[in-house]
Every structure is written in structure tokens, then in C-alpha cells.
Design a protein around this motif. Structure first.
Motif, PDB file in Angstrom:
ATOM      1  N   THR B  90       0.910  91.366  25.407  1.00  0.00           N
ATOM      2  CA  THR B  90       0.482  90.306  24.519  1.00  0.00           C
ATOM      3  C   THR B  90       1.692  89.513  23.969  1.00  0.00           C
ATOM      4  O   THR B  90       1.580  88.353  23.572  1.00  0.00           O
ATOM      5  N   ARG B  91       2.847  89.754  24.555  1.00  0.00           N
ATOM      6  CA  ARG B  91       4.040  88.802  24.441  1.00  0.00           C
ATOM      7  C   ARG B  91       4.531  87.996  25.627  1.00  0.00           C
ATOM      8  O   ARG B  91       5.029  87.142  25.313  1.00  0.00           O
ATOM      9  N   LEU B 165      -0.063  91.162  14.557  1.00  0.00           N
ATOM     10  CA  LEU B 165       1.233  91.054  14.117  1.00  0.00           C
ATOM     11  C   LEU B 165       1.665  89.728  13.786  1.00  0.00           C
ATOM     12  O   LEU B 165       1.729  88.683  14.735  1.00  0.00           O
ATOM     13  N   ASP B 166       2.432  89.612  12.678  1.00  0.00           N
ATOM     14  CA  ASP B 166       3.122  88.157  12.443  1.00  0.00           C
ATOM     15  C   ASP B 166       4.524  88.252  13.191  1.00  0.00           C
ATOM     16  O   ASP B 166       5.485  88.666  12.994  1.00  0.00           O
ATOM     17  N   GLN B 167       4.442  87.370  14.169  1.00  0.00           N
ATOM     18  CA  GLN B 167       5.587  87.236  15.331  1.00  0.00           C
ATOM     19  C   GLN B 167       6.772  86.564  14.499  1.00  0.00           C
ATOM     20  O   GLN B 167       7.734  86.436  15.266  1.00  0.00           O
ATOM     21  N   SER B 168       6.677  85.860  13.458  1.00  0.00           N
ATOM     22  CA  SER B 168       7.723  85.018  12.932  1.00  0.00           C
ATOM     23  C   SER B 168       8.643  86.033  12.599  1.00  0.00           C
ATOM     24  O   SER B 168       9.976  85.550  12.452  1.00  0.00           O
ATOM     25  N   ILE B 169       8.490  87.288  12.119  1.00  0.00           N
ATOM     26  CA  ILE B 169       9.449  88.486  11.571  1.00  0.00           C
ATOM     27  C   ILE B 169      10.307  88.422  12.805  1.00  0.00           C
ATOM     28  O   ILE B 169      11.684  88.595  12.590  1.00  0.00           O
ATOM     29  N   GLU B 170       9.622  88.842  14.182  1.00  0.00           N
ATOM     30  CA  GLU B 170      10.651  88.987  15.418  1.00  0.00           C
ATOM     31  C   GLU B 170      11.475  88.082  15.429  1.00  0.00           C
ATOM     32  O   GLU B 170      12.585  88.181  15.852  1.00  0.00           O
TER      33      GLU B 170
END
Lengths: 301, 275
Positions: B90-91, B165-170
Motif C-alpha cells: 500500500t505504501r 487510513l489517513d496518510q496525512s497523520i503519518e
């Protein structure tokens, strides 16, 4: 143009991709290469019971490929019938699962949102409890002094028990019963994402519901139908436990034959060749499933 | 409009008929586990004696213990491998490595079990032949085999969650100076923990249930529960197995409903307050 992997990835990423990659290469890809190798060797009375492909003789490396195992498979009608029997069983049970599973998945996808997860849990729950025990439950129901026969005798419908256990009929029931959840899950996944406004538009434009189903719902859920059918079809071809417990001597399936060749006759090369041919038969459905899988992953991303 | 209702009711009827088909055999098993009679299909009065018999059967108890240990270690390893693979899927940007990894990890989902089992056994025989390890097949080899095929299921479950998942938190954590590893363990893992738990439980039940792969990869020292059940069922039906089946069905249902409850609770938490 294409740089090697380690120059493009930072060290941490290298580990993240490297560990599962190495594991799968070692415990998933390499084993198939070994099966392929052994399928070309000759059976022998030794431990392990086959002869090495490579030998040194007269200062030269000799590689002996024995295609006898494959010739045997295509020569002996027993194996051909077992393959055909497995394919027939897989086709019929996949169709059965689809006919029962599609309406069920449709009803779940149309249920109120809070109920959907609970209904899906109820569908999946039996497949988490022991598979063996669910097949065993059917042995009790279908046997000559089992529940169905007792009920029919008591009702006076029949005068003596019908032979159901140890027939192909029992195998069909057992397989459909065991694999039904695997059909429903992907069907539900696509049907629940179906855009309801399309169905409304169809009915506003005067389409009757059956017509809407064939022209709109079914084509839009094609992905789920393919994924579900493959999730049932492919494992059923290799099924061993259900025909062994519910089937009779005439329910010949390739998984059962392979098991017997391997454990009873200890003919590892023939068992390997049987596995390779089975894999060859399944190449098309497996690639179909992978194409669906990667497409649905890209769509989500 | 009425015809639409007809179709709805047809599928609803099918749903309940299907549920009936799925559950009736299991209820019959539970019912007959309390049967006094030795004959499985003849009702001889209520009794719990087969449960007593079950707990005196040393072979079954040993097999349960072996199965539980194998399932525990296999599902733990599967969560580690599956999560790493899901993270890659996914990433990471599209690459040759990612594509082959994602096709290798999903392959065990559909591969016929006899083929997987046979190929793993041949691998272990080969390894023992070449490096003398593993010296004999047993719990270790079953563990290796189960970790591999369970990792596929974990990867599917976890990657579905990672994608939502909201990637902005990461990204925010990394902007504030957290290393990728720190971000993963302090930000990503807590957020995906329900799916890690679900993946672990799914692997645990898959490993407990597996007969075919375990039969191929285990040795004389490690007999798992399905192997014992299979050999006794092949001999014919026995009321002791009914009691065992009841215990398995109840345990799994309990675990499933607990995990469903936790998943629902975390879903509610992750919804924005306005909804």
C-alpha cells in the motif's frame, strides 16, 4: 533506465520489502521449483524415494530428465478420469455456490448498514469453526441411519433408507456447504459498493426489475462473481478431505489420487507430476483471480 | 415497484434459507453431543458423559496442546510477515519487487492445499538432505508452513485497513522529525491495531483448522488436533467427536463475537463526531 532495487530504496524500505520477500521466495516459490524437479526424476526404494537428476559419469555432468511420469499420467485412464472428475465436481459446485450465494450476498448488501457486518459475520462464522467437523456433521445427517433417512422413514415417504453417504451427491452437498462463505464474501464486497442511483435511474427510465438485474446489477458485480467463483473452483479441484469422508469409491478426484500416490504408494515423482499437471490446469483461473485482485487493489488506492 | 419488492423478498428468503443450511448441521452436532447413547443418531437421553470421556483422552489433549502452540506461533509470525507485505503493497511505489511480492503473497489464498503441502514437504526433505536442517519434521516445520499461508490472509486484512487510513497523520509525524520506524510503531500500528488483531485471530483459527498442510509437513512427534479428528472420523462417527465439535464451535463463536465487538467499537471511534 531501471536502476537496481537497492539504489532506489532507502535502507529501512529494503528491510521491509526484503524480509517477506525472502520468506516467500524460500517457502513458497522454491518449493514449486523442487516439485517440478522431482516430477522429472525416477522413483526408487530409498530415502527420499527418488533418484537424483544430476549425476557425474565419465567426468561429465549428466542431467537425466525422466518424462515417464507425465507419459504415465496421460496414458492411464485412471488419472485422466480423476482430473475430469475433479473439474466436473468443481464446475458444478461453483455453479451451486453462485446460485445460492448471489441472492444471499444481494440480500446482505441491501440490509441496513448496521446489520450488514453482523450478517457477514454470521456467514463467515461456520468457516472459522473446524472445517473437518462441519463435514463430519454431514456424515451424521446423510448416513443410512442418519437424520434425513430417519425423518423420511418416520413420515412414511420411503420404506427403506436411501443411500446418500458415500455417493457423489454427498460430496456435492459437503463441498457447497464448506465453500459457500468464500463465494458470498467477494460478492458482498462488490454488491455493497454498487451505486444505488444507477438502479434508480434504470427504474425511472422504465426498466423492469428483472431487466435491471440482468443489464445493470449483474454486469457491475462481474468482478465479485469472478473472484468468488475462483475462490471456490481452484481449491475444490485439489480437494481431498471431503471426497474421502463423504464420497464413495466412484467419487474419483485428483486430490485423493495424489494423496494416495504420495502416502500409500510412496511414489513421490508421480505425485509431483500430478501436482504439476493440476497446476497447469489451474493456470487460467489463477491468473484470472490475480488480475481481479490487483485491479481491485488499484481501484481502491 | 411491487416487482422490485418481489425480488427483494426472494433474496431475503434465500438469505434465511442459506443461513438455515449453514447452521442446522452445527446445531444438530451440539444437540447430539449431549446424547447418552453410544449410537450417534439414536437419542438415548440427556448426558454430558462424552465431555468427561473427551477430557480423559490423553491423545486428544496432547493434540490440542500441540495445535494451540503451533497456532500461536504461526499467527504471530504471520502478522509480522503479512503486515510488512501489506505495508509494501500500500505504501511503496510501483516496482518490480512490489509486483512480485504482492502476487506471491496472494497466491496461497487460492492454491489447492495438496499442492502447497506437497511442495513444502519436498522442500523440507531437500533442506534436510542438503544442510541437515530441519533434522526431522515436527512442530517447527508445521509452524513454518502455517506462517506462510496465514501471512496471505493477514496481508489482505491489513492492507484493506492501511488503504483506508489517513496518510496525512503519518506525514505530519515525519515532518515533525519522527523516523519512519518511529512513525510506524507509534502512529501506524496503534491505528491499524484492530486489523492486526483480526488478522491474528483469523490466522489462529486457520492454523487450528488446517489438516492437509499439517499432514504433509508434520512428523511423528507433532500430531495436531485435525489429524487426530480425521483419523478417528475415518473409522466412523464417535460421540466423543460431537463433544469436541461443540467445544470448538462455542470457542470460535465467542472469539468471533469478541473481535466483532472490538472492530465495531473502533469503527465508531474513528468516525468523525459530526456523523
Amino acid at each position: 533506465m531501471k536502476k537496481p532495487l537497492k539504489f532506489r530504496l532507502p535502507k529501512g524500505q529494503c528491510w521491509t520489502i526484503g524480509v517477506p520477500y525472502f520468506w516467500l521466495l524460500l517457502f513458497f516459490a522454491l518449493p514449486f521449483a523442487i516439485v517440478l524437479k522431482i516430477s522429472f526424476s525416477t522413483a526408487a526404494i530409498s530415502i527420499p524415494p527418488y533418484e537424483s537428476l544430476f549425476s557425474f559419469a565419465d567426468e561429465s555432468l549428466q542431467i537425466l530428465l525422466n518424462i515417464g511420469n507425465y507419459l504415465l499420467i496421460f496414458d492411464d485412464s485412471l488419472y485422466i478420469y480423476a482430473y475430469l472428475g475433479s473439474l466436473k465436481m468443481a464446475c458444478i459446485t461453483t455453479l451451486g455456490c453462485l446460485l445460492i450465494g448471489y441472492p444471499m450476498a444481494y440480500a446482505i448488501a441491501r440490509a441496513p448498514k448496521q446489520q450488514q457486518t453482523l450478517l457477514i459475520l454470521l456467514v463467515m462464522l461456520p468457516s472459522w469453526t473446524s472445517f473437518l467437523i462441519r463435514v463430519y456433521a454431514w456424515m451424521g445427517i446423510l448416513s443410512n441411519n442418519g437424520l434425513i433417512n430417519n425423518l423420511l422413514l418416520w413420515l412414511g415417504v420411503i420404506s427403506e433408507p436411501i443411500q446418500m453417504l458415500n455417493t457423489n451427491f454427498a460430496v456435492y452437498i459437503g463441498i457447497i456447504y464448506s465453500y459457500l462463505p468464500f463465494m458470498i464474501l467477494p460478492l458482498y464486497a462488490t454488491l455493497s459498493q454498487l451505486d444505488g442511483s444507477l438502479l434508480e435511474a434504470a427504474s425511472d427510465l422504465g426498466s423492469r426489475s428483472m431487466n435491471t438485474f440482468w443489464k445493470v446489477t449483474l454486469p457491475l458485480s462481474k468482478g465479485g462473481v469472478i473472484a468468488g467463483s475462483m475462490l471456490v473452483f481452484i481449491p475444490v479441484v485439489g480437494e481431498f478431505v471431503i471426497p474421502e469422508l463423504l464420497g464413495g469409491p466412484d467419487s474419483l478426484m485428483i486430490g485423493k489420487v495424489l494423496w494416495q500416490e504420495f502416502f500409500n504408494n510412496r511414489d513421490w515423482p508421480v505425485a509431483s507430476a500430478l501436482a504439476i499437471v493440476m497446476l497447469g490446469l489451474l493456470i487460467i483461473p489463477i491468473t484470472l483471480f490475480h488480475r481481479y485482485q490487483s485491479r481491485s487493489m488499484e481501484k481502491d488506492a | 415497484m411491487s416487482s422490485l419488492k418481489d425480488k427483494l423478498s426472494f433474496s431475503t428468503i434465500m438469505l434465511w434459507a442459506g443461513m438455515f443450511f449453514l447452521y442446522v448441521p452445527m446445531f444438530i452436532l451440539i444437540f447430539y453431543s449431549f446424547n447418552e447413547s453410544k449410537l450417534v443418531t439414536v437419542w438415548g437421553g440427556f448426558s454430558a458423559k462424552w465431555y468427561g470421556e473427551l477430557f480423559r483422552d490423553q491423545q486428544i489433549l496432547d493434540a490440542v496442546w500441540t495445535s494451540l502452540r503451533v497456532a500461536f506461533f504461526a499467527s504471530s509470525m504471520a502478522v509480522i510477515l503479512g503486515t510488512m507485505a501489506a505495508f509494501v503493497m500500500t505504501r511503496f511505489s510501483r516496482s518490480w519487487g512490489k509486483t512480485t511480492l504482492s502476487s506471491m503473497i496472494t497466491a496461497p489464498l487460492v492454491m489447492p492445499e495438496v499442492i502447497t503441502g506437497l511442495s513444502l514437504l519436498l522442500l523440507f526433505v531437500h533442506m534436510a538432505d542438503t544442510f541437515g536442517w530441519p533434522a526431522e519434521r515436527g512442530m517447527l516445520t508445521v509452524w513454518l508452513a502455517h506462517s506462510t499461508f496465514c501471512a496471505a490472509y493477514v496481508a489482505v486484512v491489513v492492507s484493506a485497513r492501511l488503504r483506508e487510513l489517513d496518510q496525512s497523520i503519518e506525514e505530519a509525524a515525519q515532518d515533525l522529525g519522527a523516523t519512519p520506524l518511529k512513525t510506524f510503531f507509534f502512529i501506524t500500528v496503534p491505528m491499524i491495531s484492530p486489523s492486526l488483531m483480526a488478522g491474528w485471530l483469523l490466522s489462529f483459527s486457520l492454523s487450528l483448522d488446517d489438516l492437509v498442510i499439517a499432514s504433509f509437513t508434520s512428523g511423528p512427534g507433532a500430531t495436531t488436533l485435525p489429524m487426530v479428528v480425521f483419523s478417528s472420523v475415518r473409522m466412523g462417527v464417535s460421540p466423543k467427536i460431537n463433544a469436541l465439535a461443540t467445544l470448538i464451535i462455542l470457542t470460535v463463536s465467542l472469539i468471533a463475537f469478541i473481535s466483532w465487538y472490538f472492530a465495531r467499537r473502533s469503527d465508531k471511534k474513528s468516525l468523525p463526531p459530526a456523523m
